[in-house]
Design an enzyme around this catalytic site. Sequence first.
Site, PDB file in Angstrom:
ATOM      1  N   GLY A   9      66.932 -26.264 -27.151  1.00  0.00           N
ATOM      2  CA  GLY A   9      65.645 -26.948 -27.177  1.00  0.00           C
ATOM      3  C   GLY A   9      64.862 -26.571 -28.423  1.00  0.00           C
ATOM      4  CG  ASP A  36      70.244 -26.419 -23.681  1.00  0.00           C
ATOM      5  OD1 ASP A  36      70.352 -27.466 -23.018  1.00  0.00           O
ATOM      6  OD2 ASP A  36      69.234 -26.121 -24.336  1.00  0.00           O
ATOM      7  CG  ASN A  37      71.114 -28.975 -18.770  1.00  0.00           C
ATOM      8  OD1 ASN A  37      70.363 -29.026 -19.751  1.00  0.00           O
ATOM      9  ND2 ASN A  37      70.735 -29.383 -17.571  1.00  0.00           N
ATOM     10  CG  ASP A  57      71.808 -27.496 -14.701  1.00  0.00           C
ATOM     11  OD1 ASP A  57      70.808 -26.752 -14.653  1.00  0.00           O
ATOM     12  OD2 ASP A  57      71.794 -28.685 -14.316  1.00  0.00           O
ATOM     13  CE1 TYR A  66      57.101 -27.981 -18.270  1.00  0.00           C
ATOM     14  CE2 TYR A  66      54.722 -28.025 -18.484  1.00  0.00           C
ATOM     15  CZ  TYR A  66      55.951 -27.603 -18.930  1.00  0.00           C
ATOM     16  OH  TYR A  66      56.041 -26.776 -20.025  1.00  0.00           O
ATOM     17  CD  GLN A 121      57.732  -6.839  -2.470  1.00  0.00           C
ATOM     18  OE1 GLN A 121      58.399  -6.249  -1.616  1.00  0.00           O
ATOM     19  NE2 GLN A 121      56.417  -6.775  -2.521  1.00  0.00           N
TER      20      GLN A 121
END
Length: 353
Positions: free
Chosen positions: A36, A64-65, A88, A179, A196
């Site tokens: 990206g 990256d897909n 993915d 989003y 946690q």
Amino acid sequence: MQNFLLPSDIDEVIQRINEPAREFSGKTVLLTGGRGFLGRYFTEVFDHLNREVLDKPVTLVVLDNLITAGDEGSQIPVFDHIEFIQHDVIQPYDYKGKLDYVIHAAGIASPFYYRAYPLETLEVAISGTRNMLNLAEKSDARFTFFSSSEIYGDPDAKHVPMQESYRGNVSCQGPRACYDESKRVGETLCYIFHTQNGTKTNTTRPFNVFGPGMQETDYRVLPNFASRIKSGDPLHIYGDGTQTRTFCYITDAMVGFFLVILKGVPGEAYNIGNPKPEVSMVDLAEALKNVSKTEISYDLIEYPDSYPADEPMRRCPDIRKAHLQLGFEPSVGFEDGLSRFLSWTNNVYTGEQ
């Protein structure tokens, strides 16, 4: 292979992170969303660090897909010590070795694309984040989640500029909710893993980062405007043009991101952007006219069906936390950044979307 980034910008980032980046020497980093806009900068910077700065090379594993990679992202460069894997992150991924850093930058950030892929947008920020947190926990690696300034929604004026403590004003039902809300859930996952499980998590909230490497068909405001300037067409401003943004040039943003990754206080979130100037979309069109020294006209139009209309009216970061804790300070002025971006688009964009 065409280089979609400016070498001078990469050099600038290297110069500014030279000392803290030495922590990467001999380490292994997993980067998601590596093809990206931001991921390609991370890849180039790590390659330059290996060749120019580090005593021992950093090993970078890039996932990256390629769902929204476009022509720019689909051209996979070959670098020493950098491995690309088409994967993915919604699906679990098992890295056999020891990881020192996990940078979860995968996501669908353009409103045009997250309107087209709402479920994928949700899942990469929720299931993808959970999968990457599991990897980080397994290796006791530092984890950085790329959230968004959109998590603040449409802010109350008394909370502008927005501090990290502002809880936001976000709709869970609407065209942007896939989003906005998924990024908020991703941040919650980071909080849970930190409190946690003791995972060393950080969240970065980018504010309108721009620069060379943005796809012409990204459909966000600056690539859109630049393409229309190239073709000599009027700029289309959605709505009434009074919505405001601040814009952060890519070199400043990358410096901020690396400071969060290397020096962030575990469990904390950081705004990364440039708090000034805050400009309306009409102001932006005028600034582009000044920088390009060409006649530019613009018109106000209704939001197209492909672009979600319920956008925040203001977006401006308070970056005091990143400045005080990390030493982050933007140095590229607004018009300087616009000039660098337009010079690049003049050589790369076709002017035909």
